[in-house]
Design a protein around this motif. Structure first.
Motif, PDB file in Angstrom:
ATOM      1  N   GLN A  39       0.780  -1.274  -0.121  1.00  0.00           N
ATOM      2  CA  GLN A  39      -0.038   0.107   0.137  1.00  0.00           C
ATOM      3  C   GLN A  39       1.072   1.164  -0.017  1.00  0.00           C
ATOM      4  OE1 GLN A  39      -3.229  -0.155  -0.717  1.00  0.00           O
ATOM      5  NE2 GLN A  39      -3.244   2.275  -0.601  1.00  0.00           N
ATOM      6  N   SER A  40       1.979   1.469   0.562  1.00  0.00           N
ATOM      7  CA  SER A  40       2.994   2.246   0.770  1.00  0.00           C
ATOM      8  C   SER A  40       3.380   2.698  -0.678  1.00  0.00           C
ATOM      9  CB  SER A  40       4.129   2.077   1.626  1.00  0.00           C
ATOM     10  OG  SER A  40       4.807   0.898   1.492  1.00  0.00           O
ATOM     11  N   GLN A  41       3.733   1.662  -1.359  1.00  0.00           N
ATOM     12  CA  GLN A  41       4.281   1.945  -2.771  1.00  0.00           C
ATOM     13  C   GLN A  41       3.325   2.521  -3.631  1.00  0.00           C
ATOM     14  OE1 GLN A  41       5.742  -2.280  -3.290  1.00  0.00           O
ATOM     15  NE2 GLN A  41       7.442  -1.542  -3.207  1.00  0.00           N
ATOM     16  N   VAL A  84      20.304  13.576  -9.604  1.00  0.00           N
ATOM     17  CA  VAL A  84      20.038  14.746 -10.456  1.00  0.00           C
ATOM     18  C   VAL A  84      18.879  14.553 -10.867  1.00  0.00           C
ATOM     19  CG1 VAL A  84      20.901  16.288 -12.119  1.00  0.00           C
ATOM     20  CG2 VAL A  84      22.611  15.063 -10.603  1.00  0.00           C
ATOM     21  N   GLY A  85      17.742  15.391 -10.448  1.00  0.00           N
ATOM     22  CA  GLY A  85      16.410  15.454 -11.032  1.00  0.00           C
ATOM     23  C   GLY A  85      15.545  14.455 -10.309  1.00  0.00           C
ATOM     24  N   LYS A  86      15.908  13.669  -9.133  1.00  0.00           N
ATOM     25  CA  LYS A  86      14.960  13.084  -8.500  1.00  0.00           C
ATOM     26  C   LYS A  86      14.120  12.323  -9.095  1.00  0.00           C
ATOM     27  CE  LYS A  86      15.879  16.596  -4.793  1.00  0.00           C
ATOM     28  NZ  LYS A  86      15.173  17.724  -3.837  1.00  0.00           N
ATOM     29  N   THR A  87      14.537  11.509  -9.886  1.00  0.00           N
ATOM     30  CA  THR A  87      13.488  10.371 -10.603  1.00  0.00           C
ATOM     31  C   THR A  87      13.459   9.175 -10.077  1.00  0.00           C
ATOM     32  OG1 THR A  87      15.333  10.090 -12.146  1.00  0.00           O
ATOM     33  CG2 THR A  87      13.720  11.801 -12.766  1.00  0.00           C
ATOM     34  N   TYR A  88      14.277   8.763  -9.143  1.00  0.00           N
ATOM     35  CA  TYR A  88      14.375   7.519  -8.650  1.00  0.00           C
ATOM     36  C   TYR A  88      13.955   7.396  -7.352  1.00  0.00           C
ATOM     37  CZ  TYR A  88      15.869   2.822  -6.801  1.00  0.00           C
ATOM     38  OH  TYR A  88      15.793   1.673  -6.259  1.00  0.00           O
ATOM     39  N   ASN A  89      12.636   6.522  -6.778  1.00  0.00           N
ATOM     40  CA  ASN A  89      12.051   6.622  -5.788  1.00  0.00           C
ATOM     41  C   ASN A  89      12.505   5.264  -4.885  1.00  0.00           C
ATOM     42  OD1 ASN A  89       9.960   5.744  -3.799  1.00  0.00           O
ATOM     43  ND2 ASN A  89       8.755   7.356  -4.940  1.00  0.00           N
ATOM     44  N   THR A  90      12.877   5.570  -3.686  1.00  0.00           N
ATOM     45  CA  THR A  90      13.665   4.345  -2.881  1.00  0.00           C
ATOM     46  C   THR A  90      12.651   3.812  -2.094  1.00  0.00           C
ATOM     47  OG1 THR A  90      14.002   6.361  -1.091  1.00  0.00           O
ATOM     48  CG2 THR A  90      15.780   5.930  -2.383  1.00  0.00           C
ATOM     49  N   VAL A  91      11.507   4.471  -2.202  1.00  0.00           N
ATOM     50  CA  VAL A  91      10.291   3.468  -1.484  1.00  0.00           C
ATOM     51  C   VAL A  91       9.653   2.421  -2.450  1.00  0.00           C
ATOM     52  CG1 VAL A  91       7.824   3.601  -0.666  1.00  0.00           C
ATOM     53  CG2 VAL A  91       9.467   5.608  -0.095  1.00  0.00           C
ATOM     54  N   THR A  92       9.485   2.887  -3.801  1.00  0.00           N
ATOM     55  CA  THR A  92       8.931   1.744  -4.646  1.00  0.00           C
ATOM     56  C   THR A  92      10.213   1.159  -5.334  1.00  0.00           C
ATOM     57  OG1 THR A  92       9.020   3.315  -6.360  1.00  0.00           O
ATOM     58  CG2 THR A  92       7.115   3.446  -5.217  1.00  0.00           C
ATOM     59  N   GLY A  93      11.259   1.632  -5.366  1.00  0.00           N
ATOM     60  CA  GLY A  93      12.506   1.107  -6.172  1.00  0.00           C
ATOM     61  C   GLY A  93      12.350   1.101  -7.567  1.00  0.00           C
ATOM     62  N   VAL A  94      11.488   2.021  -7.910  1.00  0.00           N
ATOM     63  CA  VAL A  94      11.362   2.456  -9.290  1.00  0.00           C
ATOM     64  C   VAL A  94      11.760   3.803  -9.956  1.00  0.00           C
ATOM     65  CG1 VAL A  94       9.331   2.545 -11.036  1.00  0.00           C
ATOM     66  CG2 VAL A  94       9.255   0.780  -9.099  1.00  0.00           C
ATOM     67  N   PHE A  95      12.439   3.721 -11.076  1.00  0.00           N
ATOM     68  CA  PHE A  95      12.794   4.980 -11.902  1.00  0.00           C
ATOM     69  C   PHE A  95      11.472   5.410 -12.706  1.00  0.00           C
ATOM     70  CE2 PHE A  95      14.127   6.755 -15.960  1.00  0.00           C
ATOM     71  CZ  PHE A  95      14.544   8.037 -15.399  1.00  0.00           C
ATOM     72  N   THR A  96      11.159   6.535 -12.693  1.00  0.00           N
ATOM     73  CA  THR A  96      10.100   7.240 -13.383  1.00  0.00           C
ATOM     74  C   THR A  96      10.557   8.164 -14.531  1.00  0.00           C
ATOM     75  OG1 THR A  96       8.498   6.644 -11.816  1.00  0.00           O
ATOM     76  CG2 THR A  96       7.713   8.141 -13.631  1.00  0.00           C
ATOM     77  N   ALA A  97      10.387   7.900 -15.799  1.00  0.00           N
ATOM     78  CA  ALA A  97      11.136   8.754 -16.726  1.00  0.00           C
ATOM     79  C   ALA A  97      10.178  10.229 -16.718  1.00  0.00           C
ATOM     80  CB  ALA A  97      11.064   8.212 -18.120  1.00  0.00           C
ATOM     81  N   PRO A  98      10.856  11.429 -16.556  1.00  0.00           N
ATOM     82  CA  PRO A  98      10.422  12.530 -16.437  1.00  0.00           C
ATOM     83  C   PRO A  98       9.978  13.054 -17.542  1.00  0.00           C
ATOM     84  CG  PRO A  98      12.632  12.954 -16.127  1.00  0.00           C
ATOM     85  CD  PRO A  98      12.270  11.592 -16.203  1.00  0.00           C
ATOM     86  N   PHE A  99      10.386  12.958 -18.755  1.00  0.00           N
ATOM     87  CA  PHE A  99       9.981  13.259 -20.246  1.00  0.00           C
ATOM     88  C   PHE A  99      10.549  11.989 -21.391  1.00  0.00           C
ATOM     89  CE2 PHE A  99      13.635  15.648 -18.479  1.00  0.00           C
ATOM     90  CZ  PHE A  99      14.665  15.233 -19.225  1.00  0.00           C
ATOM     91  N   ARG A 100      10.226  12.388 -22.496  1.00  0.00           N
ATOM     92  CA  ARG A 100      10.583  11.379 -23.348  1.00  0.00           C
ATOM     93  C   ARG A 100      12.149  11.551 -23.900  1.00  0.00           C
ATOM     94  NH1 ARG A 100       8.526   8.268 -28.131  1.00  0.00           N
ATOM     95  NH2 ARG A 100       9.865   8.733 -29.798  1.00  0.00           N
ATOM     96  N   GLY A 101      12.914  10.428 -23.953  1.00  0.00           N
ATOM     97  CA  GLY A 101      14.271  10.414 -24.391  1.00  0.00           C
ATOM     98  C   GLY A 101      14.891   9.080 -24.280  1.00  0.00           C
TER      99      GLY A 101
END
Length: 212
Positions: A48-50, A111-128
């Protein structure tokens, strides 16, 4: 909107999906489930936290999409993405009866704070186009070292080392074209074990090569 699709995807994940040979589970709590994989159907359970953390990310992404796009130097700064995290564990992770997303929690660079240490998941902030690399160590006589890199529900690569009783490494990397909101993460397969200490033998790194 892609963000809404991703949010809907996680909200519907509480529906029990068809079980596969290898089930991916995060944490000890009972979580919601999400289908993973194309050729081989697998399941992943989020605590649930994730799920709450992913909802927060989607809310932030929706807000940024509605804001005025930055220009010049400000836009250039916002489009810089690079992270490197270590496991942050002194000891073993695994084995588990099901696969788990590996939560790298010791920050080295972000740099950019795109990796979440709670979920263990990187989320792309934009297309690239992005590059990702993982380095994991095992040292068991009994348990294999088997890890995978995932993009959303698609397994990108799988690295497996047989148990030998001394230190062995699973290393893998890939260049990926991502759309905004795409997820990338590392999975420790069922029956596998990794080992780390303060020397940071287990790491996950990613960075933007160029936007598209």
């Amino acid at each position: 909107m892609r963000v809404s699709v991703v949010l809907l995807w996680f909200c519907l994940s509480c529906v029990q999906l068809q079980r596969a040979d290898d089930q991916l589970t995060v944490g000890d709590e009972q979580g919601e489930q999400l289908e993973v994989g194309d050729e081989q159907e697998e399941q992943i359970e989020f605590t649930q936290s994730q799920i709450e953390e992913l909802k927060k990310q989607n809310t932030v992404a929706e807000g940024s999409a509605d804001s005025v796009e930055a220009t010049g130097e400000e836009n250039s700064i916002r489009r810089k993405v690079a992270f490197s995290y270590a496991l942050g564990l002194n000891g073993n992770l695994g084995p588990h009866s099901n696969g788990v997303i590996v939560p790298f929690r010791r920050r080295i660079t972000d740099v950019g704070k795109t990796y979440n240490t709670v979920t263990g998941v990187f989320t792309a902030p934009f297309r690239g186009v992005y590059y990702f690399r993982f380095n994991l160590r095992g040292s068991s006589f009994f348990y294999s070292l088997a890890v995978c890199l995932y993009k959303n529900r698609q397994k990108i690569l799988d690295v497996t080392k047989s148990p030998r009783g001394w230190y062995k490494y699973a290393v893998g990397g890939s260049t990926l074209l991502l759309r905004k909101g795409d997820h990338v993460y590392v999975v420790l397969r069922s029956g596998s074990q990794i080992h780390d200490n303060s020397d940071n033998h287990c790491t996950f790194t990613g960075f933007l090569l160029f936007p598209m």
